[in-house]
Design an enzyme around this catalytic site. Structure first.
Site, mmCIF file in Angstrom:
data_model
loop_
_atom_site.group_PDB
_atom_site.id
_atom_site.type_symbol
_atom_site.label_atom_id
_atom_site.label_comp_id
_atom_site.label_asym_id
_atom_site.label_seq_id
_atom_site.Cartn_x
_atom_site.Cartn_y
_atom_site.Cartn_z
ATOM 1 N N LYS A 182 15.559 16.068 1.221
ATOM 2 C CA LYS A 182 14.088 16.180 1.786
ATOM 3 C C LYS A 182 13.905 15.787 3.203
ATOM 4 C CE LYS A 182 9.415 14.309 0.556
ATOM 5 N NZ LYS A 182 8.844 13.369 -0.409
ATOM 6 N N LYS A 198 -7.976 17.599 -4.363
ATOM 7 C CA LYS A 198 -6.595 17.885 -3.974
ATOM 8 C C LYS A 198 -6.176 19.243 -4.266
ATOM 9 C CE LYS A 198 -2.321 15.407 -2.569
ATOM 10 N NZ LYS A 198 -1.602 14.053 -2.824
ATOM 11 N N LYS A 238 -9.469 -11.739 -1.113
ATOM 12 C CA LYS A 238 -9.860 -11.500 -2.750
ATOM 13 C C LYS A 238 -9.014 -10.198 -3.216
ATOM 14 C CE LYS A 238 -13.687 -13.200 -3.952
ATOM 15 N NZ LYS A 238 -15.204 -13.180 -4.269
ATOM 16 N N CYS A 259 8.331 18.950 -1.774
ATOM 17 C CA CYS A 259 6.872 17.977 -1.533
ATOM 18 C C CYS A 259 6.542 18.012 -0.097
ATOM 19 C CB CYS A 259 6.953 16.852 -1.985
ATOM 20 S SG CYS A 259 5.286 16.194 -2.695
ATOM 21 N N GLU A 291 9.948 16.632 -8.625
ATOM 22 C CA GLU A 291 10.656 15.670 -7.529
ATOM 23 C C GLU A 291 11.276 14.527 -8.301
ATOM 24 O OE1 GLU A 291 8.059 14.454 -4.270
ATOM 25 O OE2 GLU A 291 9.592 13.649 -2.983
ATOM 26 N N SER A 344 -19.435 -7.266 -21.235
ATOM 27 C CA SER A 344 -20.699 -8.107 -20.812
ATOM 28 C C SER A 344 -22.013 -7.211 -21.498
ATOM 29 C CB SER A 344 -20.747 -8.156 -19.388
ATOM 30 O OG SER A 344 -20.790 -6.931 -18.664
#
Lengths: 565, 565
Positions: free
Chosen positions: B118, B187, B536, B154, B44, B296
């Site tokens: 499409k 999927k 955040k 798609c 696509e 770390s």
């Protein structure tokens, strides 16, 4: 002949705050009934707040909103308001597909009455409604004392066809529209022309009731109004304030009686006020009472500080001067003067010792060393934010953000960026406007906005000027190296802003820009800067949208969402 | 009876890179023709890259894409490939409305031939197509040597009705679908079941050609395949790699001949590889060759460093150990071991002197002092990024991001966050998988992904283990105060991750969560943390999406956009 008295309840809702929003509907309904209104009209998605984004997709939220509408209808009846028609917006559910609707309901006689579902679901610019809601498929006419009232929700009147076309054939006496129409400069006239056209189409007066207040990065300006079937403006509510105005429909007359018509605002006042309201409501809805920001002595931080003082009072603004070895004495003095003029807290935190400590380990030069200074400042601003519970506000403007002329995690830190959608030249204009207003007696907090209706007396100003003249007039500089000027890296802002408007707002390509008369070097410089700045813009905090195309409105859940399951 | 040999060109395109994408089409077409293919199928929006977001709305871009398609058709003819049918995706324009189409075209005999637009435009999850494109309205059947080939793009096969239904009545010999279907765990099976159903519907084999590669925060996994009309899998291309496979349609047979069928991957290998490919392509398309990150000694930074080494080689990873007064010796050793195992550059930058310098001015305590440590580290990471031109990668996982358990502008700095969509328990699983793979001889760079097809020999590992066992097994700690453990603030991750999955992915409300069997205290803690963390998360950098619902996919323009007007 029938006369129907409408109350136009232009209120500020909060997304997810079902209790608070319902309480406000009850309060305004009481007042409207006391003033003999027959119908009281509230904005789009009154109970849920707007825009609710993907929150609408949560079943638990839709159930809670539905329960709240029923509870509110019962409460209205219990208070003796059973005869009032209360038009509110909320979220509905299509039980077949479980998809949400953007719905208008009427609370009357203790029950939730009539349901109209928004037909046209905007899915451009800041709107994502088609991805969230199912479209309604039928028009609705309410009968109130024999008068026929058509209803529509916001986008329904912006598109041709659909429910308004249907209503045109149904002999209505008035078209009631409930809206959540975000502020954009110049939109007042556009809305008015549109409403005139639709009023003519349905051959009846049109009531345009708009939401007011800031919600995340949108500002709703209110400015509700009524036009009659002839296109005459017969009522206009003020902008940026909650308001309850009245207008009486006389079904026997085409030319309706004119009542209150609030005056239009000066364009600079309008944009400045939108920015202040956006910040004020973002803080209120996120429960912040104070802000902190770096004060460099430059125009951007000065204007943002003035806006913050207007939003929450100078005593709730914590300005931090963070001079480096490259900061001029003039800049430091200007920052101090500005802080004094707006009555802000003011601390000085020199960054040179911190810069030297980092350089002892890192030994940076060039842009990396410049960014280090900006990031040390970012750390200090966030330390004030964390330790004092203040909202850090970012001071970047649209010109520098578009060009990536800022330091990510440096001067770009903050939870809200009040001027992120203002080009630099507009920043100067608004600073001049604010000084003019101050000279005319508009002190800190004296703007007419939601929650600030009373106004405040003016503050004493040094030399009678709120924003120091030097901050407005000196050549812009980041002061990150000796003698640095913005114009070393960017075209002069007068030119840059014109190119940005053409390239970004009007989507002109390179050939178009050259045809617009811009020189090749400038065009290539600006295009390269803008194309490279995308990543940095993505990191940028939320801020108000005040023009047709803003950067960085990029989310699927509202931030100031008070809903708790 | 007709036989048509198809080439399945599973390629990695780049958004906006018209020249590069066209060059790749030409290259694969040459190879396909040399192998006697009659039809070569690309993914696509091949020429434009996918997803192009609002770039499609720029007229200049659409014009450039159109010119490129014509140029490519001419180049194919010039090279003697005029007889080949080259199926590519691109952007079209509806000239009446100026709205873009998501279009399939066939390049043949020197011209751009046939256009299918499409029909179903997905507008959920990561997709915004309805807001960008106009929907096509007709189905298209191509005649190739007398064989009738239906085409679809798609989403057209994901929805019932529309073009596939129409093709069901048009007696086609095969259905060719071009896809840009982003990776999600699990999927592969979903796509295969869907394809079987559509093949049965049109009573013909279905060719499913998918894009491969990372684009911004999406990863396309490839895994193209063919099912015959009976639902039998007759071809499958590998995942995560560019590939050119062949399959021959025999119009006389329902049961088609089986050719190559690539094996399925282990679920942990699949997710790990998706994360590595996402990072590798993000770097390539943004022209980064190296990364930097804080090491770390904890599991998150160790896993991200291993992924980075797999993406671009250990020699291009710059790890920085930034111990504070609270860092344990074990943590420092683990960081050093990990860096040695992956062959990374490794610097130690103690933050204590810098922390003291700030504290001399600011005198912070509590969370503000903890955040200060994280932000000093953020400044150091960005200093490496700026001075050495490295991509800063953030190491936050989905559990901590969901709960806001990170410091904004601190450990959250970076341009790409490879594990931001992995729950903490999955982080541990992937670390264990990577160690197992290393023990089995999969060295740094040995994964099978785009641009890395050859693989590399294994690196020598300390104790034969890539990620130190202590990093995986010790109790998680931010080490920002003495004796701190994540479990002081959060439920144990085994429990937390289950609540997060229910609350976020499955949208369970409070009552549902209690009914799920979670205790009230845990539910209220997690809901409060998640609801507060929204702001955040917004500030968090881009990263790959690997499950159905990811945080922070929030933009309208692609980042890795190579188009220059």
């Amino acid at each position: 002949m029938t006369q129907i008295r409408f109350a136009l309840a232009q209120i500020d809702t909060c997304v997810g705050a079902l209790d608070d929003n319902a309480a406000k509907v009850l309060d305004y309904s009481r007042r409207a009934a006391a003033d003999d209104a027959r119908v009281v009209v509230f904005p789009e998605m009154t109970l849920t707040g707007y825009p609710i984004e993907d929150l609408a997709l949560r079943r638990t939220f839709r159930q809670a909103a539905w329960d709240k509408a029923n509870e509110l209808a019962a409460a209205l009846k219990k208070e003796g308001l059973r005869d009032l028609y209360v038009v509110v917006g909320t979220v509905g559910t299509d039980h077949e597909t479980s998809k949400p609707y953007n719905r208008l309901v009427v609370l009357h006689d203790g029950v939730v009455w009539a349901g109209y579902d928004k037909h046209f679901l905007p899915n451009y610019g800041v709107f994502d409604e088609f991805r969230i809601f199912k479209a309604g498929e039928r028009s609705v006419v309410l009968d109130v004392d024999g008068a026929r009232l058509g209803v529509a929700i916001c986008e329904d009147i912006w598109q041709d066809g659909g429910p308004v076309s249907e209503l045109a054939g149904r002999d209505i006496d008035a078209l009631v529209t409930i809206n959540g129409s975000p502020y954009e400069e110049g939109k007042t006239d556009v809305r008015f022309e549109l409403a005139k056209r639709r009023a003519a189409e349905v051959e009846a007066p049109l009531i345009y009731l708009n939401q007011v207040g800031g919600q995340d990065d949108l500002v709703f300006d209110g400015g509700s109004f009524v036009v009659d079937a002839d296109g005459e403006l017969v009522e206009r509510s003020p902008m940026f304030m909650e308001d309850l105005s009245y207008w009486t429909l006389d079904t026997a007359k085409v030319r309706q009686t004119r009542t209150t018509v609030a005056p239009m605002l000066d364009p600079d006042e309008e944009v400045y006020t939108a920015c202040v309201l956006g910040l004020k409501d973002y803080m209120a809805k996120n429960r912040f009472t104070g802000v902190t920001l770096g004060l460099s002595g430059g125009i951007d931080s000065a204007l943002v500080a003035a806006m913050a003082a207007d939003a929450v009072g100078g005593g709730n603004v914590h300005g931090i001067s963070m001079p480096s070895m490259y900061s001029s004495d003039g800049s430091k003095d200007d920052a101090a003067d500005l802080a004094a003029n707006i009555g802000a807290h003011y601390d000085v935190q020199p960054i040179e010792p911190l810069f030297k400590a980092f350089q002892g380990q890192l030994d940076l030069d060039g842009v990396a060393a410049e960014n280090l200074q900006a990031r040390i400042r970012g750390v200090i601003v966030m330390a004030y934010s964390n330790s004092k519970g203040l909202l850090a506000v970012a001071t970047g403007n649209k010109s520098e953000l578009a060009c990536g002329y800022s330091t990510i995690y440096g001067d770009a830190v903050g939870g809200y960026a009040p001027i992120k959608d203002l080009l630099k030249t507009r920043v100067w204009e608004l600073a001049r406007w604010r000084n003019k207003a101050a000279a005319a007696g508009v002190g800190i907090g004296g703007l007419k906005i939601v929650g600030n209706e009373a106004g405040n007396p003016g503050a004493p100003l040094k030399d009678g000027v709120m924003i120091p003249v030097a901050s407005i007039e000196k050549a812009p500089s980041a002061e990150l190296r000796p003698g640095q000027k913005d114009s070393d890296s960017l075209p002069e802002y007068e030119l840059l802003d014109k190119v940005l408007a053409a390239y970004i707002e009007h989507a002109h390509g390179r050939a178009d820009l050259l045809a617009d008369g811009f020189d090749e070097k400038t065009v290539d410089t600006v295009m390269r800067l803008v194309d490279r700045a995308e990543w940095k813009r993505r990191q940028y905090p939320l801020g108000p949208k005040v023009t047709a195309l803003a950067f960085g409105r990029d989310r699927r859940l509202p931030i100031t969402n008070a809903f708790r399951e």
